[in-house]
Design a protein around this motif. Structure first.
Motif, PDB file in Angstrom:
ATOM      1  N   VAL A  37      -1.800  -0.674 -10.054  1.00 34.17           N
ATOM      2  CA  VAL A  37      -2.766  -1.609  -9.112  1.00 34.17           C
ATOM      3  C   VAL A  37      -1.936  -2.809  -8.886  1.00 34.17           C
ATOM      4  O   VAL A  37      -1.940  -3.394  -7.796  1.00 34.17           O
ATOM      5  CB  VAL A  37      -4.063  -1.645  -9.489  1.00 34.17           C
ATOM      6  N   SER A  38      -1.333  -3.582  -9.977  1.00 35.39           N
ATOM      7  CA  SER A  38      -0.648  -4.794  -9.866  1.00 35.39           C
ATOM      8  C   SER A  38       0.717  -4.555  -9.118  1.00 35.39           C
ATOM      9  O   SER A  38       1.298  -5.373  -8.157  1.00 35.39           O
ATOM     10  CB  SER A  38      -0.184  -5.315 -11.223  1.00 35.39           C
ATOM     11  N   ARG A  39       1.030  -3.373  -8.993  1.00 34.77           N
ATOM     12  CA  ARG A  39       2.188  -3.048  -8.391  1.00 34.77           C
ATOM     13  C   ARG A  39       2.130  -2.714  -6.724  1.00 34.77           C
ATOM     14  O   ARG A  39       2.884  -3.053  -5.826  1.00 34.77           O
ATOM     15  CB  ARG A  39       3.262  -1.624  -8.715  1.00 34.77           C
ATOM     16  N   ILE A  40       1.035  -2.156  -6.569  1.00 34.69           N
ATOM     17  CA  ILE A  40       0.962  -1.551  -5.154  1.00 34.69           C
ATOM     18  C   ILE A  40      -0.559  -1.896  -4.430  1.00 34.69           C
ATOM     19  O   ILE A  40      -0.923  -1.588  -3.433  1.00 34.69           O
ATOM     20  CB  ILE A  40       0.695   0.014  -5.040  1.00 34.69           C
ATOM     21  N   THR A  41      -1.197  -2.857  -5.061  1.00 34.63           N
ATOM     22  CA  THR A  41      -2.452  -3.384  -4.721  1.00 34.63           C
ATOM     23  C   THR A  41      -3.662  -2.542  -4.941  1.00 34.63           C
ATOM     24  O   THR A  41      -3.383  -1.110  -5.043  1.00 34.63           O
ATOM     25  CB  THR A  41      -2.600  -3.781  -3.159  1.00 34.63           C
ATOM     26  N   LEU A  42      -4.904  -3.165  -4.959  1.00 30.91           N
ATOM     27  CA  LEU A  42      -6.028  -1.875  -5.476  1.00 30.91           C
ATOM     28  C   LEU A  42      -6.296  -0.941  -4.451  1.00 30.91           C
ATOM     29  O   LEU A  42      -6.558   0.062  -4.714  1.00 30.91           O
ATOM     30  CB  LEU A  42      -7.295  -2.703  -5.633  1.00 30.91           C
ATOM     31  N   LEU A  79      -6.091   3.027  -5.317  1.00 29.54           N
ATOM     32  CA  LEU A  79      -7.352   3.956  -5.483  1.00 29.54           C
ATOM     33  C   LEU A  79      -7.091   5.039  -4.658  1.00 29.54           C
ATOM     34  O   LEU A  79      -7.910   6.093  -4.720  1.00 29.54           O
ATOM     35  CB  LEU A  79      -8.652   3.336  -4.928  1.00 29.54           C
ATOM     36  N   ARG A  80      -6.277   5.116  -3.656  1.00 29.87           N
ATOM     37  CA  ARG A  80      -6.013   6.497  -2.887  1.00 29.87           C
ATOM     38  C   ARG A  80      -5.171   7.374  -3.595  1.00 29.87           C
ATOM     39  O   ARG A  80      -4.529   6.958  -4.649  1.00 29.87           O
ATOM     40  CB  ARG A  80      -4.948   5.987  -1.672  1.00 29.87           C
ATOM     41  N   ASN A  81      -5.159   8.486  -3.176  1.00 26.86           N
ATOM     42  CA  ASN A  81      -4.709   9.672  -3.891  1.00 26.86           C
ATOM     43  C   ASN A  81      -2.988   9.439  -3.610  1.00 26.86           C
ATOM     44  O   ASN A  81      -2.634   9.092  -2.569  1.00 26.86           O
ATOM     45  CB  ASN A  81      -4.972  11.134  -3.378  1.00 26.86           C
TER      46      ASN A  81
END
Length: 133
Positions: free
Chosen positions: A27-32, A36-38
């Motif tokens: 999450v910290s690398r690619i945003t929440l 959350l996506r596959n």
């Protein structure tokens, strides 16, 4: 509640907690929202080596829970709980508790020894079931 079931409960609660380190990393690398996506085909969800090790530690916890859980439940159901089975169950929990950080910080020899200690606890439960029951 038997001590074996107590330790099984703690181990079962510990296992999903192992998700948090690598989930935080993702999450910290690619945003929440993206996290959350596959993952897309070919997507490498773990750019950091430690996050991949955290994921593997979690998977290893799940794989080993499948061995420990039925043994602990069988000890409780058959009523053969004794000092040996109680200590083996506690040892298993603490071995799993130690295994994850050693896996994540990349200490292969210590991690392997701790894993074998956990497996020895499982074999102890199995032996008690076969001999005492």
């Amino acid at each position: 509640m038997s001590p074996e079931i107590y330790w099984l409960t703690l181990t079962t609660l510990l296992t999903p907690l192992l998700i948090f380190p690598y989930a935080y990393n993702r999450v910290s690398r690619i945003t929440l929202a993206v996290g959350l996506r596959n993952p897309l085909p070919g997507d490498d969800p773990f750019e950091d080596e430690w996050a991949h090790r955290a994921y593997r530690a979690h998977m290893n916890g799940l794989e080993n829970l499948i061995i420990f859980a039925p043994l602990a439940i069988a000890v409780a159901v058959t009523g053969i709980s004794n000092e040996i089975t109680q200590q083996a169950s506690a040892v298993y929990f603490f071995a799993r508790l130690a295994h994850a950080p050693f896996y994540i910080i990349k200490t292969p020899y210590v991690r392997t020894i701790v894993w074998f200690i956990g497996m020895a606890a499982c074999f102890t439960l199995g032996y008690q079931l076969l001999v005492v029951a």
